[in-house]
Design a protein around this motif. Structure first.
Motif, short mmCIF file in Angstrom:
data_model
loop_
_atom_site.label_atom_id
_atom_site.label_comp_id
_atom_site.label_asym_id
_atom_site.label_seq_id
_atom_site.Cartn_x
_atom_site.Cartn_y
_atom_site.Cartn_z
N ARG A 59 0.97 -1.13 0.08
CA ARG A 59 0.01 -0.14 0.13
C ARG A 59 0.95 1.29 -0.08
NH1 ARG A 59 -2.93 0.40 5.13
NH2 ARG A 59 -3.71 -1.73 4.52
N ARG A 60 1.98 1.31 0.66
CA ARG A 60 2.80 2.46 0.61
C ARG A 60 3.96 2.25 -0.20
NH1 ARG A 60 3.99 2.12 7.26
NH2 ARG A 60 1.80 2.65 7.78
N GLY A 61 3.87 1.15 -1.14
CA GLY A 61 5.13 1.26 -2.44
C GLY A 61 5.97 1.15 -1.86
N ILE A 62 6.19 0.16 -0.86
CA ILE A 62 7.65 -0.21 -0.08
C ILE A 62 7.87 -1.82 -1.04
CG2 ILE A 62 9.18 -0.80 1.46
CD1 ILE A 62 7.31 1.41 3.25
N HIS A 63 9.11 -1.84 -1.36
CA HIS A 63 9.52 -3.57 -1.73
C HIS A 63 10.08 -4.08 -0.34
CE1 HIS A 63 11.31 -6.76 -3.54
NE2 HIS A 63 12.31 -6.52 -3.04
N LEU A 64 9.55 -5.30 -0.30
CA LEU A 64 9.71 -5.86 1.08
C LEU A 64 10.43 -7.08 0.97
CD1 LEU A 64 9.51 -5.90 4.25
CD2 LEU A 64 7.27 -7.06 3.71
N GLN A 65 11.58 -7.58 1.57
CA GLN A 65 12.34 -8.76 1.37
C GLN A 65 12.63 -9.19 2.80
OE1 GLN A 65 15.73 -8.57 -1.16
NE2 GLN A 65 16.26 -10.82 -0.77
N TRP A 66 12.04 -10.22 3.22
CA TRP A 66 12.26 -10.92 4.20
C TRP A 66 13.60 -11.58 4.55
CZ3 TRP A 66 9.22 -9.59 8.30
CH2 TRP A 66 7.88 -9.32 8.01
N VAL A 67 14.34 -11.19 5.53
CA VAL A 67 15.78 -11.70 5.89
C VAL A 67 15.22 -13.09 6.77
CG1 VAL A 67 18.16 -11.46 6.73
CG2 VAL A 67 16.75 -9.74 5.51
#
Length: 77
Positions: A59-67
């Motif tokens: 929704r905020r346009g953030i790319h998320l990658q779980w470590v």
């Protein structure tokens, strides 16, 4: 006179501190929690939390990658 007064006050202070240090009544003792059988507990991905965070990131346009993917402990019942 002045020196003997100082020695007397110092002696009483040391005795008072020693008396306080020797009164241990375990008032802050907390019994350890019971540990369940490790075979009864599984560690699984916390899908609800992952979905919540990923939805807010999109929704905020953030790319998320779980470590380290969030996990939770689940008992076998």
């Amino acid at each position: 006179m002045n020196a003997s007064l100082r020695i007397g006050v110092l002696s009483l202070s040391v005795l008072g501190l020693a008396a306080c240090a020797s009164t241990d009544n375990r008032s802050a003792y907390v019994e350890p929690a019971k540990v369940s059988n490790p075979g009864d507990v599984r560690i699984v991905r916390d899908e609800a939390y992952i979905d919540y965070v990923e939805r807010n990131a999109r929704r905020r346009g953030i790319h998320l990658q779980w470590v380290n993917v969030p996990t939770k402990r689940v008992t076998n019942e």
